[in-house]
Enzyme design. Sequence first.
Site, PDB file in Angstrom:
ATOM      1  N   TYR A 144       0.896  -1.232   0.091  1.00 56.83           N
ATOM      2  CA  TYR A 144      -0.042  -0.011  -0.048  1.00 56.83           C
ATOM      3  C   TYR A 144       0.754   1.282  -0.152  1.00 56.83           C
ATOM      4  CZ  TYR A 144      -3.469   3.493   1.588  1.00 56.83           C
ATOM      5  OH  TYR A 144      -4.371   4.469   1.869  1.00 56.83           O
ATOM      6  N   ASP A 239       9.470   2.745  -0.780  1.00 63.17           N
ATOM      7  CA  ASP A 239       8.467   3.273   0.062  1.00 63.17           C
ATOM      8  C   ASP A 239       8.689   3.156   1.755  1.00 63.17           C
ATOM      9  OD1 ASP A 239       6.342   4.326   1.666  1.00 63.17           O
ATOM     10  OD2 ASP A 239       4.885   3.448   0.270  1.00 63.17           O
ATOM     11  N   LYS A 267       5.167   9.375   8.562  1.00 60.35           N
ATOM     12  CA  LYS A 267       5.124   8.695   9.664  1.00 60.35           C
ATOM     13  C   LYS A 267       6.062   9.387  10.895  1.00 60.35           C
ATOM     14  CE  LYS A 267       2.470   4.829   8.229  1.00 60.35           C
ATOM     15  NZ  LYS A 267       1.216   4.922   8.629  1.00 60.35           N
TER      16      LYS A 267
HETATM   17  N1  HOZ Z   1      -3.893   2.899   6.445  1.00 58.59           N
HETATM   18  C1  HOZ Z   1      -3.057   3.276   7.465  1.00 58.59           C
HETATM   19  C2  HOZ Z   1      -2.241   2.244   7.936  1.00 58.59           C
HETATM   20  N2  HOZ Z   1      -1.450   1.485   7.176  1.00 58.59           N
HETATM   21  C3  HOZ Z   1      -3.857   4.105   8.491  1.00 58.59           C
HETATM   22  C4  HOZ Z   1      -5.244   3.509   9.045  1.00 58.59           C
HETATM   23  C5  HOZ Z   1      -6.115   4.510   9.930  1.00 58.59           C
HETATM   24  O1  HOZ Z   1      -5.491   5.577  10.405  1.00 58.59           O
HETATM   25  O2  HOZ Z   1      -7.420   4.225   9.921  1.00 58.59           O
END
Ligand code: HOZ
Length: 429
Positions: A144, A239, A267
């Site tokens: 992702y 990434d 992050k």
């Molecule tokens: N998609 C992010 C984690 N891989 C954030 C998920 C969230 O904050 O709901």
Amino acid sequence: MKTSRSKKLFAKSQKLLPGGVNSPVRAFKSVDRDPLFIARAKGPSVWDVDGNRFIDYVGSWGPMILGHAHAGILRAVRQAAEKGTSFGAPTERETLLAELITKVVPSIEIVRMVNSGTEATMSAIRLARAFTGKEKIIKFEGCYHGHADSFLIKAGSGALTLGTPDSPGVPAATASGTLSAPFNDLASVQQLVDQWKGEVAALIVEPVAGNMGCVPPGAGFLQGLRDLCSREHIVLIFDEVMTGFRVAPGGAQELYSVRPDLTTLGKIIGGGLPVGAYGGKKEIMNLVSPSGPVYQAGTLSGNPLAMAAGHEMLRTLSKSKSIYKKLEFLGKILEEGMNDHLRKVGLPYCLNRVGSMFTLFFTEREVVDFGSAKSSDTKRFAAYFNRMLEQGVYLPPSQFEAAFISAAHTEKDLERTITAFKKAVMPVG
Ligand code: HOZ
């Protein structure tokens, strides 16, 4: 566990926000319960609005490597805020943060700050396309890279959790520009590159996948990608939004000794404030506007509060290298405690860990890619998640996310976690 306040807040938020949340996974949908609304956090703990305290392994999905509400970061943010929250103009701290990043991650010679990981990855592929004059990109199934159109193809994280790895709304023309291969499968990547000879601009990879759960790269996989990209004039993008400053000071590229052309970060480098960054080789980065013609801009890019938090975070991490030893030590204790119990219980499982990132899968298969990650019994995961939560341990509410340990966790926290784990994971029948 009392959850009446969370329930009340969720009832209201559902009327005003899609699904009651601002990012899908936190809605707890795949673990069959309503989300907890968080009131505050300190060190390794979070408290919900009903006053329940949890040992936290979400860590805001990665940034909280020093634990929540770290005194130095709070001080830096307060001091910065006193002087103004946004100028839309250059500040000294942007350069100081860039200096720290380039020092610790040598493949990054020049860096551009943005506001999120998604911005970083979408800008990085635009840049790679401009640099190579080619258009296709390769990504890996289950990885992702944020929610830009080009990446919502066999995507992990919330897209996978909620059953929409290929999101509606992505134009077919955009989707056709993204090729995907199984993670850890070099031969498939070679096949794609051969099939689309001379058309692939970039290959983007989470060097340790964290968005289909934690999935480490197999021996030689990252180096194989490096060699292939060098041979075929393809820009290799790591990434490291999740792994940067997490699995080693210099990220996965330091841990596995493989140097990408471009890196995306987020992050941790924002210390918990909204930040992203992309950077790499001078010859590529100098194409970014205003040095070059590749346009990308942002009013809040290099925001003074985010830069202050990020700078303090990286300063703290770089002056105490023992933090990474501690994270490995804590990760090992947890892994051994979980393994000991799991062996006794006799359930099929695969526990993946890289330093302070880990995921437990309930499957007979070794989890090395999207297919094996998806073979996990997600109903069993949901039961495990709920039993841990009831005992005060807050894990990511999805099978397809990595859990994070922070340097603020203590051995006692881990003991408590293992005790909870023994009650949460039981033999079948
Ligand atoms: N998609 C992010 C984690 N891989 C954030 C998920 C969230 O904050 O709901």
